[in-house]
Design an enzyme around this catalytic site. Structure first.
Site, PDB file in Angstrom:
ATOM      1  CG  HIS A 104      43.552  -5.538  33.689  1.00  0.00           C
ATOM      2  ND1 HIS A 104      44.323  -6.149  32.740  1.00  0.00           N
ATOM      3  CD2 HIS A 104      42.427  -5.146  33.047  1.00  0.00           C
ATOM      4  CE1 HIS A 104      43.688  -6.137  31.572  1.00  0.00           C
ATOM      5  NE2 HIS A 104      42.538  -5.521  31.734  1.00  0.00           N
ATOM      6  CG  HIS A 158      44.358  -1.631  29.902  1.00  0.00           C
ATOM      7  ND1 HIS A 158      44.236  -0.360  29.379  1.00  0.00           N
ATOM      8  CD2 HIS A 158      43.251  -2.301  29.498  1.00  0.00           C
ATOM      9  CE1 HIS A 158      43.114  -0.287  28.678  1.00  0.00           C
ATOM     10  NE2 HIS A 158      42.497  -1.454  28.734  1.00  0.00           N
ATOM     11  CG  ASN A 211      48.188  -3.660  27.127  1.00  0.00           C
ATOM     12  OD1 ASN A 211      47.036  -3.971  26.852  1.00  0.00           O
ATOM     13  ND2 ASN A 211      49.229  -4.400  26.788  1.00  0.00           N
ATOM     14  CE  LYS A 249      45.594  -8.098  23.552  1.00  0.00           C
ATOM     15  NZ  LYS A 249      45.957  -7.192  24.656  1.00  0.00           N
ATOM     16  CD  GLU A 298      39.517   0.511  26.987  1.00  0.00           C
ATOM     17  OE1 GLU A 298      40.608   0.823  26.480  1.00  0.00           O
ATOM     18  OE2 GLU A 298      39.418  -0.398  27.853  1.00  0.00           O
ATOM     19  CD  GLU A 328      49.440  -6.995  24.337  1.00  0.00           C
ATOM     20  OE1 GLU A 328      48.268  -7.001  23.959  1.00  0.00           O
ATOM     21  OE2 GLU A 328      49.775  -6.989  25.532  1.00  0.00           O
ATOM     22  NE  ARG A 338      42.161 -29.675  16.571  1.00  0.00           N
ATOM     23  CZ  ARG A 338      41.649 -30.837  16.157  1.00  0.00           C
ATOM     24  NH1 ARG A 338      40.916 -30.878  15.074  1.00  0.00           N
ATOM     25  NH2 ARG A 338      41.896 -31.933  16.826  1.00  0.00           N
ATOM     26  CE  LYS A 356      42.218  -3.476  19.748  1.00  0.00           C
ATOM     27  NZ  LYS A 356      41.320  -3.862  20.831  1.00  0.00           N
ATOM     28  NE  ARG A 409      46.236  -6.261  20.193  1.00  0.00           N
ATOM     29  CZ  ARG A 409      45.336  -7.103  19.710  1.00  0.00           C
ATOM     30  NH1 ARG A 409      45.685  -7.976  18.797  1.00  0.00           N
ATOM     31  NH2 ARG A 409      44.091  -7.068  20.129  1.00  0.00           N
TER      32      ARG A 409
HETATM   33  N1  LIG Z   1      39.274  -8.083  23.801  1.00  0.00           N
HETATM   34  C1  LIG Z   1      39.764  -6.890  24.002  1.00  0.00           C
HETATM   35  O1  LIG Z   1      40.626  -6.406  23.251  1.00  0.00           O
HETATM   36  C2  LIG Z   1      39.255  -6.078  25.170  1.00  0.00           C
HETATM   37  C3  LIG Z   1      39.567  -4.709  25.271  1.00  0.00           C
HETATM   38  C4  LIG Z   1      38.999  -3.977  26.319  1.00  0.00           C
HETATM   39  C5  LIG Z   1      38.163  -4.603  27.230  1.00  0.00           C
HETATM   40  N2  LIG Z   1      37.902  -5.934  27.102  1.00  0.00           N
HETATM   41  C6  LIG Z   1      36.984  -6.608  28.031  1.00  0.00           C
HETATM   42  O2  LIG Z   1      35.698  -6.055  27.846  1.00  0.00           O
HETATM   43  C7  LIG Z   1      34.948  -6.190  29.055  1.00  0.00           C
HETATM   44  C8  LIG Z   1      34.272  -4.884  29.366  1.00  0.00           C
HETATM   45  O3  LIG Z   1      33.377  -4.595  28.320  1.00  0.00           O
HETATM   46  P1  LIG Z   1      32.071  -3.714  28.565  1.00  0.00           P
HETATM   47  O4  LIG Z   1      32.425  -2.470  29.275  1.00  0.00           O
HETATM   48  O5  LIG Z   1      31.360  -3.629  27.270  1.00  0.00           O
HETATM   49  O6  LIG Z   1      31.278  -4.584  29.644  1.00  0.00           O
HETATM   50  P2  LIG Z   1      29.987  -5.515  29.564  1.00  0.00           P
HETATM   51  O7  LIG Z   1      30.046  -6.418  28.424  1.00  0.00           O
HETATM   52  O8  LIG Z   1      29.837  -6.100  30.920  1.00  0.00           O
HETATM   53  O9  LIG Z   1      28.807  -4.462  29.301  1.00  0.00           O
HETATM   54  C9  LIG Z   1      28.527  -3.490  30.276  1.00  0.00           C
HETATM   55  C10 LIG Z   1      27.050  -3.491  30.660  1.00  0.00           C
HETATM   56  O10 LIG Z   1      26.292  -2.904  29.599  1.00  0.00           O
HETATM   57  C11 LIG Z   1      25.189  -3.759  29.268  1.00  0.00           C
HETATM   58  N3  LIG Z   1      24.876  -3.483  27.876  1.00  0.00           N
HETATM   59  C12 LIG Z   1      25.508  -3.928  26.769  1.00  0.00           C
HETATM   60  N4  LIG Z   1      25.022  -3.330  25.676  1.00  0.00           N
HETATM   61  C13 LIG Z   1      24.031  -2.509  26.097  1.00  0.00           C
HETATM   62  C14 LIG Z   1      23.165  -1.607  25.431  1.00  0.00           C
HETATM   63  N5  LIG Z   1      23.238  -1.376  24.121  1.00  0.00           N
HETATM   64  N6  LIG Z   1      22.273  -0.914  26.179  1.00  0.00           N
HETATM   65  C15 LIG Z   1      22.218  -1.081  27.526  1.00  0.00           C
HETATM   66  N7  LIG Z   1      23.025  -1.903  28.221  1.00  0.00           N
HETATM   67  C16 LIG Z   1      23.938  -2.604  27.498  1.00  0.00           C
HETATM   68  C17 LIG Z   1      25.687  -5.135  29.595  1.00  0.00           C
HETATM   69  O11 LIG Z   1      24.632  -6.029  29.803  1.00  0.00           O
HETATM   70  C18 LIG Z   1      26.473  -4.882  30.877  1.00  0.00           C
HETATM   71  O12 LIG Z   1      25.615  -4.835  31.971  1.00  0.00           O
HETATM   72  C19 LIG Z   1      35.934  -6.642  30.122  1.00  0.00           C
HETATM   73  O13 LIG Z   1      35.773  -8.010  30.366  1.00  0.00           O
HETATM   74  C20 LIG Z   1      37.294  -6.378  29.494  1.00  0.00           C
HETATM   75  O14 LIG Z   1      38.293  -7.241  29.976  1.00  0.00           O
HETATM   76  C21 LIG Z   1      38.419  -6.673  26.093  1.00  0.00           C
END
Ligand SMILES: NC(=O)c1ccc[n+]([C@@H]2O[C@H](COP(=O)([O-])OP(=O)(O)OC[C@H]3O[C@@H](n4cnc5c(N)ncnc54)[C@H](O)[C@@H]3O)[C@@H](O)[C@H]2O)c1
Length: 351
Positions: free
Chosen positions: A242, A238, A235, A136, A178, A227, A114, A217, A231
């Protein structure tokens, strides 16, 4: 090292930004309890020595890289490994990677017994400016993004921009996407980046932007953690983003850029966004898309995108598609359209 506080009813967390955050914070955070690490295969391969230095002897779950692995089966495998490692309520999970690792690792921390303590160490620009902050956490299910998840705040977020040095240009572009979203909400960030899109490869420029975006943020999340109101501003781009992500196979960041492009055009057309300001915002979005050009978006999917937007979790039960859009400098609004109007407007905006 910059330090930002994020205080929510559930937790007062701290976010540290700087090239010295790991050596300054990690030793204290890894002492005194059992630890567990979630990372992905790319990060683990690139940073094996880093893991050896900071997490020697710690159980490390290496998720295959990619959004397609942000799923229930992966979550189950992580939880199973946590149980096998004999973690307790007082144990701590470290999510070291991009947004995929942060989202699934954060959710595993929220669910295990939990809720155990979670530290986010974001390694992509997108995760550093956005996803690691705000609590999130989620996995995708049945073709719907982030549909199963929890709000679960990390106790600390350690943002070390040095990780960005190994990030491919295409991933830098995703993170800048972003940042542009924050520019659409915050006039100071807008002024900081307008006309300076060529500086996005400069680490100190990025570090300043990362700090500014996190501060923005943190304020929004403090005011509205779950949200219900403000918040939703985060989006921007988005809803359509998405949908594009699900049909095109483009990454989250690239898809959000297209989402911002199309939704801003739709908002200008409908008179929801001021034309002169909206065009300046569009110019930034278009230049950002060019940071690492990919093949043009396949617009034959656009009607399928509209259908996907229907299942977006930001929509309410009134059948309308809800988009958070910029309306003037530093101002945003929710722009809702009945589905058929949304579909027609999206097709027009995309061509
Ligand atoms: N929780 C939230 O508030 C929130 C907000 C925005 C996006 N997201 C989520 O985040 C995800 C996208 O995140 P992302 O763009 O980081 O994608 P990701 O985690 O897939 O990373 C992108 C790529 O970069 C590689 N990578 C990571 N760090 C690296 C580094 N230092 N050097 C080289 N390669 C590296 C990873 O292995 C991957 O291939 C989505 O699932 C999205 O829904 C969440």
């Amino acid at each position: 090292m910059e330090s930002i506080t994020l205080k929510t009813p559930s937790l007062e967390g701290r976010i540290y930004v700087g090239t010295d955050v790991i050596e300054n914070r990690l030793p204290a955070l890894t002492q005194g309890q059992k630890n567990f690490v979630v990372t992905d295969s790319n990060v683990y391969a690139l940073y094996s020595q880093w893991f050896k230095k900071w997490f020697d002897g710690v159980e490390i779950f290496v998720l295959p890289a990619g959004e397609e692995n942000k799923t229930f089966p992966s979550l189950y495998a992580i939880l199973e490994k946590m149980t096998g490692a004999g973690l307790h309520r007082t144990s701590r999970l470290f999510a070291v990677g991009g947004g995929v690792v942060g989202d699934i690792g954060g959710l595993a921390a929220a669910l295990y017994m939990r809720g155990i303590s979670c530290v986010q160490i974001p390694t992509t620009l997108l995760a550093q400016v956005d996803s690691s902050v705000g609590g999130k956490t989620a996995v995708d299910l049945g073709g719907v993004k982030n549909v199963v998840g929890a709000f679960y705040q990390p106790c600390e977020v350690l943002v070390d921009p040095t990780f960005l040095q190994t990030l491919p240009a295409r991933e830098i572009k995703c993170g800048v996407g972003e940042i542009v979203k924050y520019a659409a909400l915050n006039s100071e960030i807008f002024d900081l980046i307008e006309g300076k899109e060529d500086k996005f490869i400069n680490l100190s420029f990025l570090t300043k932007l990362i700090t500014d975006c996190i501060c923005h943020k943190a304020k929004v999340v403090e005011a509205d953690e779950k949200e219900g109101g403000e918040r939703r501003s985060l989006n921007v781009g988005h809803t359509t983003g998405h949908a594009v992500e699900l049909t095109s196979g483009l990454s989250h960041g690239e898809s959000v850029l297209y989402g911002m492009l199309f939704e801003t055009r739709m908002a200008i057309e409908a008179g929801v966004c001021e034309k002169e300001y909206g065009e300046r915002l569009l110019a930034i979005v278009e230049k950002t898309i060019q940071i690492a050009p990919n093949a043009p978006l396949d617009l034959s999917h656009i009607e399928a995108d509209a259908e996907k937007a229907r299942s977006d979790k930001k929509n309410a039960d009134d059948g309308k598609i809800k988009m958070s859009v910029a309306k003037a400098k530093g101002k945003w609004t929710v722009f809702s359209l009945p589905f058929e109007e949304y579909k027609a407007a999206l097709v027009k905006a995309a061509y």
